[in-house]
Write a protein that holds these residues in place. Sequence first.
Motif, mmCIF file in Angstrom:
data_model
loop_
_atom_site.group_PDB
_atom_site.id
_atom_site.type_symbol
_atom_site.label_atom_id
_atom_site.label_comp_id
_atom_site.label_asym_id
_atom_site.label_seq_id
_atom_site.Cartn_x
_atom_site.Cartn_y
_atom_site.Cartn_z
ATOM 1 N N UNK A 228 0.820 -1.212 0.000
ATOM 2 C CA UNK A 228 0.000 0.000 0.000
ATOM 3 C C UNK A 228 0.851 1.257 0.000
ATOM 4 N N UNK A 229 2.061 1.134 0.518
ATOM 5 C CA UNK A 229 2.967 2.263 0.693
ATOM 6 C C UNK A 229 4.349 1.876 0.197
ATOM 7 N N UNK A 230 5.114 2.866 -0.226
ATOM 8 C CA UNK A 230 6.496 2.610 -0.604
ATOM 9 C C UNK A 230 7.400 3.611 0.113
ATOM 10 N N UNK A 231 8.443 3.073 0.738
ATOM 11 C CA UNK A 231 9.429 3.898 1.422
ATOM 12 C C UNK A 231 10.804 3.291 1.258
ATOM 13 N N UNK A 232 11.806 3.935 1.857
ATOM 14 C CA UNK A 232 13.187 3.482 1.659
ATOM 15 C C UNK A 232 13.930 3.174 2.954
ATOM 16 N N UNK A 233 13.278 3.361 4.110
ATOM 17 C CA UNK A 233 14.019 3.229 5.375
ATOM 18 C C UNK A 233 13.401 2.245 6.365
ATOM 19 N N UNK A 234 12.321 1.593 5.979
ATOM 20 C CA UNK A 234 11.627 0.712 6.923
ATOM 21 C C UNK A 234 12.396 -0.535 7.300
ATOM 22 N N UNK A 235 13.318 -0.937 6.440
ATOM 23 C CA UNK A 235 14.163 -2.098 6.708
ATOM 24 C C UNK A 235 15.614 -1.730 6.413
ATOM 25 N N UNK A 236 16.533 -2.255 7.231
ATOM 26 C CA UNK A 236 16.352 -3.276 8.258
ATOM 27 C C UNK A 236 15.992 -2.732 9.634
ATOM 28 N N UNK A 237 15.584 -1.475 9.701
ATOM 29 C CA UNK A 237 15.327 -0.839 10.998
ATOM 30 C C UNK A 237 14.386 -1.661 11.878
ATOM 31 N N UNK A 238 13.259 -2.087 11.309
ATOM 32 C CA UNK A 238 12.264 -2.831 12.098
ATOM 33 C C UNK A 238 12.818 -4.162 12.588
ATOM 34 N N UNK A 239 13.546 -4.867 11.731
ATOM 35 C CA UNK A 239 14.087 -6.179 12.110
ATOM 36 C C UNK A 239 15.180 -6.046 13.172
ATOM 37 N N UNK A 240 15.996 -5.033 13.064
ATOM 38 C CA UNK A 240 17.055 -4.826 14.055
ATOM 39 C C UNK A 240 16.466 -4.517 15.428
ATOM 40 N N UNK A 241 15.404 -3.732 15.457
ATOM 41 C CA UNK A 241 14.725 -3.476 16.732
ATOM 42 C C UNK A 241 14.198 -4.776 17.330
ATOM 43 N N UNK A 242 13.617 -5.624 16.497
ATOM 44 C CA UNK A 242 13.101 -6.913 16.980
ATOM 45 C C UNK A 242 14.238 -7.772 17.533
ATOM 46 N N UNK A 243 15.379 -7.776 16.855
ATOM 47 C CA UNK A 243 16.507 -8.578 17.332
ATOM 48 C C UNK A 243 16.966 -8.158 18.719
ATOM 49 N N UNK A 244 16.840 -6.872 19.037
ATOM 50 C CA UNK A 244 17.275 -6.376 20.342
ATOM 51 C C UNK A 244 16.133 -6.297 21.349
ATOM 52 N N UNK A 245 14.947 -6.777 20.971
ATOM 53 C CA UNK A 245 13.827 -6.823 21.906
ATOM 54 C C UNK A 245 13.193 -5.478 22.174
ATOM 55 N N UNK A 246 13.294 -4.556 21.229
ATOM 56 C CA UNK A 246 12.690 -3.227 21.375
ATOM 57 C C UNK A 246 11.370 -3.195 20.615
ATOM 58 N N UNK A 247 10.308 -2.759 21.275
ATOM 59 C CA UNK A 247 9.025 -2.578 20.586
ATOM 60 C C UNK A 247 9.193 -1.515 19.501
ATOM 61 N N UNK A 248 8.539 -1.739 18.352
ATOM 62 C CA UNK A 248 8.747 -0.865 17.206
ATOM 63 C C UNK A 248 7.453 -0.734 16.425
#
Length: 245
Positions: free
Chosen positions: A180-200
């Motif tokens: 539905x949307x296109x962006x350029x910064x959503x990854x790997x930001x979201x996955x890295x937060x998950x790896x460190x246990x941070x809600x995102x």
Amino acid sequence: MTLAIIGGTGLTQLSELNITGRQTLTTPYGDPSADYVTGELNGQQIIFLARHGHPHTIPPHKINYRANIWGLKDLGVTKIVAVAAVGGITADMAPARIAIPDQLIDYSYGREQTFFADDLDEVTHIDFTHPYTPSLRQQLLSAADSAAISIVSTGTYGCTQGPRLETSAEILRMERDGCDLVGMTGMPEAALARELGIDYAALAVVANWAAGKGAGEISMEEIAQHLEAGMSDVLNLLNCLISAS
């Protein structure tokens, strides 16, 4: 709870933030995009990071996502709200609208995608079924309701490589894929937060119709106008989110 706000294009600083300090960190993964700004917003302590640097000079494919997220973890952050400018693909995603996506598809490449790459005791996998933390998404939805801000409450974010904008054929492919949307910064930001246990969770501001979805070429002037309108709602929503925490 220590909340961090990552600001993207259109949000390089929070004008209403009562700044109490700045921290320059060096991480095992290099230097973050900018200093971490600490301060108070509506009486609550938060941390702000400009994703593209301040001033806005780092393109999406050159952002040190690992350093950014590692630094936030090091500062005790447990929740991240990521603000991003995006293009609208489907009919609901008109310019200046705010969306809170619940899914994503990653089309980026060549980026450092994980903390679990070297010197491992064992191979590590994360559950990424729901890439945005449901409880934090719900807090954003509730804040939008409290602020009487009309938003799109779901959507799939497609992350492209950048820094160029997409072709109309690429956008049609993404639409067929369900984006539905296109962006350029959503990854790997979201996955890295998950790896460190941070809600995102993400707050996506539609800056323009994606390639082929609007009339004529996409102009930077058009993007700036829509971001200015959308960011006003973003700031009101963030104020309500912080007031309720």
